[in-house]
Design an enzyme around this catalytic site. Structure first.
Site, PDB file in Angstrom:
ATOM      1  CB  SER A  24      -0.939  -0.003   1.201  1.00  0.00           C
ATOM      2  OG  SER A  24      -0.198  -0.157   2.397  1.00  0.00           O
ATOM      3  CG  HIS A  69      -4.257  -0.947  -1.136  1.00  0.00           C
ATOM      4  ND1 HIS A  69      -4.627   0.383  -1.179  1.00  0.00           N
ATOM      5  CD2 HIS A  69      -3.912  -1.197   0.147  1.00  0.00           C
ATOM      6  CE1 HIS A  69      -4.495   0.918   0.018  1.00  0.00           C
ATOM      7  NE2 HIS A  69      -4.063  -0.021   0.853  1.00  0.00           N
ATOM      8  CE  LYS A  94      -7.247  -0.736   2.116  1.00  0.00           C
ATOM      9  NZ  LYS A  94      -7.291   0.350   3.101  1.00  0.00           N
TER      10      LYS A  94
HETATM   11  C1  LIG Z   1      -2.872  -4.685   2.862  1.00  0.00           C
HETATM   12  C2  LIG Z   1      -3.907  -4.102   3.771  1.00  0.00           C
HETATM   13  N1  LIG Z   1      -4.608  -4.925   4.571  1.00  0.00           N
HETATM   14  C3  LIG Z   1      -5.558  -4.463   5.386  1.00  0.00           C
HETATM   15  C4  LIG Z   1      -5.874  -3.129   5.435  1.00  0.00           C
HETATM   16  C5  LIG Z   1      -6.954  -2.669   6.362  1.00  0.00           C
HETATM   17  O1  LIG Z   1      -8.174  -2.556   5.656  1.00  0.00           O
HETATM   18  P1  LIG Z   1      -9.495  -2.201   6.462  1.00  0.00           P
HETATM   19  O2  LIG Z   1      -9.618  -0.703   6.424  1.00  0.00           O
HETATM   20  O3  LIG Z   1     -10.614  -2.886   5.771  1.00  0.00           O
HETATM   21  O4  LIG Z   1      -9.284  -2.695   7.845  1.00  0.00           O
HETATM   22  C6  LIG Z   1      -5.185  -2.232   4.630  1.00  0.00           C
HETATM   23  C7  LIG Z   1      -5.517  -0.811   4.669  1.00  0.00           C
HETATM   24  O5  LIG Z   1      -4.789   0.085   4.799  1.00  0.00           O
HETATM   25  C8  LIG Z   1      -4.164  -2.724   3.779  1.00  0.00           C
HETATM   26  O6  LIG Z   1      -3.456  -1.901   3.017  1.00  0.00           O
END
Ligand SMILES: Cc1ncc(COP(=O)(O)O)c(C=O)c1O
Length: 407
Positions: free
Chosen positions: A196, A230, A259
């Protein structure tokens, strides 16, 4: 209110964060959304600001959060079943909207079954609690998301049962597999699909080629897991994410509805048995209320849109605007990490310059986020731009013009 001893102790602990430059600045407060007008995409109002802003740091890649159909379906679901579930799922909180979303996301990612969570964060924690044991070795990419790492800590995975391979380095992954001890019966290889902070992606085809070779060495095999938060919805010819883009599907897929799909919530998708293990063992699923039915109805609708002509059109615009932005940055001579993903990092490599550039963009009505230590290593200070499907050619030109003036 009187200040307690705890307040005073916490204040000095927080001051250390400030002094070390690790404290997060106050959050900006968005007060309104303004739909696209003429050749410009959506704009946003902020508390305390008498003008409108272009958002270049939202994860809402398909720009569906304000889609009238998502809003209507969320409203209908709320009218049908209420705003809150009233209980955790296994006691009395499972509604048809939860089940429908699980079936829809499983079908979308091509898996037998899925379980939904309040977020991908809690999904990662839930997975670590569900599929590991004393004789499990966890192997992960060096740059895995915080929720994967935290999940293993919450699950109490001992340090000897964790190995880390250098970012996207399949030879190093092979070294980790080779080094797994003889008492291990199950190996889990877990990685982000899209990283990310960088916008680069895991070479899933190559990872699977290596893990396949080692599978017979362990009683329960080598299980591959991608967190494609992502990627899903935003990447690949039909939005199936990094597996579609890089040509390989891991055993378990974790993702978010918060997202590309513009809603909220996370999921784990895999075989029916894996998903049942998650339902039985994942405390972050069992002991917490689920998403609202409104979230579920909106997310199910987002998946339907993603699979329609409109979805493909949105994906196409996302790709075109991303290309326009990346090419523009290159022409201006900015350093970035190449690749087709809408996370576009501009590497500034200096904390003060990063803050100054974020300020210049803000003054020009553009919202971005500067990433400095400890979010990124010292020397990797970055401004993370995120393109979305509602950005117009004129929006991207505007951002590039402002950046050109800072050269
Ligand atoms: C790879 C990854 N996993 C999990 C998350 C967390 O997502 P959520 O907002 O649904 O908890 C993110 C968000 O930044 C992410 O980049």
């Amino acid at each position: 209110m009187t200040e307690t001893r705890l307040d005073r102790a916490l204040q000095s602990e927080l001051k250390i964060l400030q002094d070390e430059g690790r404290a997060k600045p106050p959050e900006r407060i968005i007060t309104a959304y303004h739909p696209p007008e003429n050749d410009l995409g959506p704009r946003y109002s902020l508390e305390g600001e008498n003008r409108r802003f272009l958002r270049m740091s939202s994860n809402s890649y398909l720009s569906l959060s304000n889609h009238p159909l998502l809003i209507a379906r969320a409203d209908n679901a709320t009218h049908a079943c209420g705003v809150g579930p009233g209980a955790v799922r296994f006691i009395d909180g499972t509604f048809s909207y939860h089940v429908a979303l699980e079936e829809r996301i499983a079908r979308f990612v091509g898996k037998e079954a899925a379980k939904i969570f309040n977020s991908a964060y809690t999904a990662n924690c839930g997975l670590a609690l569900s599929i590991g044991g004393k004789a499990t070795q966890w192997i992960g990419d060096q740059l895995n998301h915080n929720s994967i790492i935290r999940g293993m800590r919450i699950a109490g995975v001992p340090s000897g049962n964790k190995s880390i391979y250098a970012h996207n380095d399949v030879e190093d992954l092979q070294r980790c597999l080779e080094a797994v001890g003889g008492d291990i019966t199950r190996v889990v290889v877990i990685f982000d699909g899209i990283f990310s902070m960088r916008g680069d992606y895991a070479p899933i085809d190559k990872i699977l080629a290596i893990t396949d070779r080692y599978s017979d060495k362990f009683t329960d095999g080598v299980i591959t897991v991608v967190d494609d938060s992502h990627g899903i919805g935003a990447y690949g010819a039909t939005g199936r994410g990094t597996p579609e883009f890089s040509g390989g599907t891991p055993d378990i897929i974790i993702g978010t509805f918060g997202k590309a799909f513009g809603v909220n919530g996370g999921f784990i998708a895999g075989s029916g048995t894996v998903v049942e293990a998650v339902r039985q063992r994942a405390d972050t699923y069992i002991y917490t209320n689920p998403l609202s039915v409104a979230d579920c109805a909106a997310a199910t609708t987002a998946l339907d849109i993603c699979d329609s002509a409109e979805g493909l059109q949105r994906l196409d615009n996302l790709r075109q605007r991303t290309r326009q932005f990346r090419e523009g940055l290159e022409k201006l001579g900015f350093e970035t990490i190449p690749g087709p993903h809408p996370v576009v990092p501009l590497l500034v490599r200096d904390t003060a310059k990063t803050h100054a550039l974020v300020k210049r963009l803000f003054a020009a009505g553009i919202l971005v986020v500067g990433l400095t230590f400890p979010v990124v290593p010292k020397g990797d200070e970055t401004i993370r731009f995120q393109v979305n499907a509602a950005h117009t050619e004129a929006d991207i030109d505007l951002v590039l013009e402002v950046l050109a003036r800072t050269q």
